[in-house]
Scaffold this motif. Structure first.
Motif, short mmCIF file in Angstrom:
data_model
loop_
_atom_site.label_atom_id
_atom_site.label_comp_id
_atom_site.label_asym_id
_atom_site.label_seq_id
_atom_site.Cartn_x
_atom_site.Cartn_y
_atom_site.Cartn_z
N TYR A 81 40.48 38.87 43.32
CA TYR A 81 40.52 38.17 42.04
C TYR A 81 39.29 38.51 41.20
O TYR A 81 39.39 38.80 40.01
CB TYR A 81 40.57 36.66 42.27
CG TYR A 81 41.94 36.10 42.56
CD1 TYR A 81 42.99 36.27 41.64
CD2 TYR A 81 42.20 35.40 43.72
CE1 TYR A 81 44.24 35.73 41.91
CE2 TYR A 81 43.46 34.87 43.99
CZ TYR A 81 44.47 35.04 43.08
OH TYR A 81 45.71 34.51 43.34
N HIS A 120 47.45 32.11 40.05
CA HIS A 120 46.58 33.16 39.54
C HIS A 120 45.72 32.64 38.37
O HIS A 120 44.54 32.98 38.26
CB HIS A 120 47.41 34.35 39.06
CG HIS A 120 48.20 35.01 40.12
ND1 HIS A 120 47.81 35.02 41.44
CD2 HIS A 120 49.38 35.70 40.07
CE1 HIS A 120 48.70 35.68 42.16
NE2 HIS A 120 49.66 36.09 41.36
N LYS A 133 46.71 40.95 38.33
CA LYS A 133 47.61 39.82 38.43
C LYS A 133 47.76 39.16 37.06
O LYS A 133 46.77 38.86 36.40
CB LYS A 133 47.09 38.80 39.46
CG LYS A 133 47.05 39.33 40.88
CD LYS A 133 46.60 38.26 41.84
CE LYS A 133 46.41 38.80 43.26
NZ LYS A 133 47.66 39.26 43.86
N THR A 176 48.45 36.27 34.32
CA THR A 176 48.11 34.85 34.22
C THR A 176 48.66 34.30 32.91
O THR A 176 49.03 35.06 32.01
CB THR A 176 46.59 34.62 34.26
OG1 THR A 176 45.99 35.29 33.14
CG2 THR A 176 45.98 35.14 35.55
N ALA A 226 42.82 30.57 39.60
CA ALA A 226 41.75 31.42 40.16
C ALA A 226 40.95 32.09 39.06
O ALA A 226 39.72 32.13 39.11
CB ALA A 226 42.37 32.46 41.09
N LYS A 227 41.64 32.61 38.05
CA LYS A 227 40.95 33.28 36.96
C LYS A 227 40.04 32.32 36.20
O LYS A 227 38.87 32.61 35.93
CB LYS A 227 41.96 33.91 36.00
CG LYS A 227 41.33 34.62 34.82
CD LYS A 227 42.37 35.28 33.94
CE LYS A 227 41.73 36.01 32.77
NZ LYS A 227 42.73 36.70 31.92
#
Length: 318
Positions: free
Chosen positions: A287, A256, A122, A124, A259-260
């Protein structure tokens, strides 16, 4: 190949079954977008039946079996050249319809497996891009839209809310005293409470004073004070990002990115699940797996064993 039969007595045609299923969805108060999604998947399935079976409204839902679903998958690949992720999206819609009638013992149970998906990393926003996006505009000399967009960027990065949820937040949903925001529009239709960070509280205090709206008005409104549509929000963020030389323009990328950053900063995965509003740990685990390489950075700095071996005295093997 499925044998076509004429609908008799209490047997349910596929068309009538779909009508019953959609009625069930409305009774369950599923969102309009979810119902549109189910109808869209059904249309694909009907197109398949017409193409491969000369479907004429006489197919019974009882006639659908695992073999037919497998043929549907092959047809999607051949006709639309769909990848596995897109095919799974269509299958989930049809599966929901069939599983509903399986639970009522109207059709015989069989398992509908999804295809194996190759998970893509994903995207970011990186730190340099975030720094440019978070530079505060001159409130006295900037337009309302620019200032509002800056606040939106702060809000998305600090809360990880979905775009639809963001557009539906009203001023009354913000509780600066307790430091929380109440999210009423989420996938599982349950109200969610998300904490507000100290910086975001300061940002919102100024914005609310500037916004000067009524309690029941939308927090992030158009320049005319109305509710932002999906296209309006996407266009606003795209323009804002481009003006700051950031080519990534997706609103969802902030989710995203949150979350990262949360994972790399050592945040609790279970709290992350709660903030993201997921019902299971599956997406959170995705993730974690996706950002595994980033977790290796500075690993020796924070590793407890390395902390107690600062002198680097290792046993020498003979």
């Amino acid at each position: 190949m499925v044998k076509m039969r004429i609908n008799k007595n209490n047997e349910i045609s596929l068309k009538k079954a779909m009508d019953k299923f959609i009625r069930h969805c409305k009774i369950k108060d599923l969102s309009e977008s979810t119902i549109i999604y189910y109808n869209n998947c059904y249309d694909y399935f009907i197109n398949f039946l017409k193409s491969e079976l000369n479907y004429d409204d006489n197919l019974l839902i009882n006639d659908i079996d695992k073999s037919l679903i497998e043929n549907f998958i092959l047809w999607l690949k051949k006709t639309y050249n769909m990848n596995n992720i897109t095919i799974n999206t269509r299958i989930r819609g049809i599966r929901a319809l069939l599983y509903y009638f399986m639970k009522q013992n109207i059709i015989q149970e069989f398992k509908i497996d999804l295809l194996k998906e190759d998970k893509k990393i994903k995207k970011t926003y990186n730190d340099e891009e975030l720094k440019r996006l978070l530079v505060k505009p001159d409130v006295d000399n900037s337009s309302f839209a620019e200032y509002r967009n800056w606040v939106i960027i702060n809000f998305l990065l600090a809360t990880a809310v979905r775009a639809k949820s963001l557009r539906n937040i009203k001023i009354k949903d913000i509780d600066l005293e307790d430091g929380v925001v109440f999210i009423n529009t989420i996938k599982n239709r349950k109200q969610q409470v998300i904490p507000l960070s100290r910086t975001l509280i300061t940002v919102l205090e100024e914005y609310l004073d500037y916004r000067n709206g009524e309690h029941d008005e939308y927090l992030f409104c158009t320049i005319y004070g109305g509710k932002m549509k999906s296209g309006t929000l996407n266009s606003a963020i795209r323009r804002y990002n481009k003006e700051r030389d950031v080519n990534k323009t997706s609103v969802h990328l902030f989710r995203h990115t949150f979350a990262k950053k949360w994972i790399l900063n050592g945040g609790d995965p279970f709290r992350l699940k709660k903030i993201l509003g997921h019902s299971s740990m599956r997406v959170v685990n995705e993730y974690i797996n996706m950002f595994a390489e980033d977790l290796k950075k500075d690993f020796n700095v924070f590793n407890p064993l390395e902390e107690f071996n600062k002198k680097k005295k290792h046993i020498k093997m003979k």
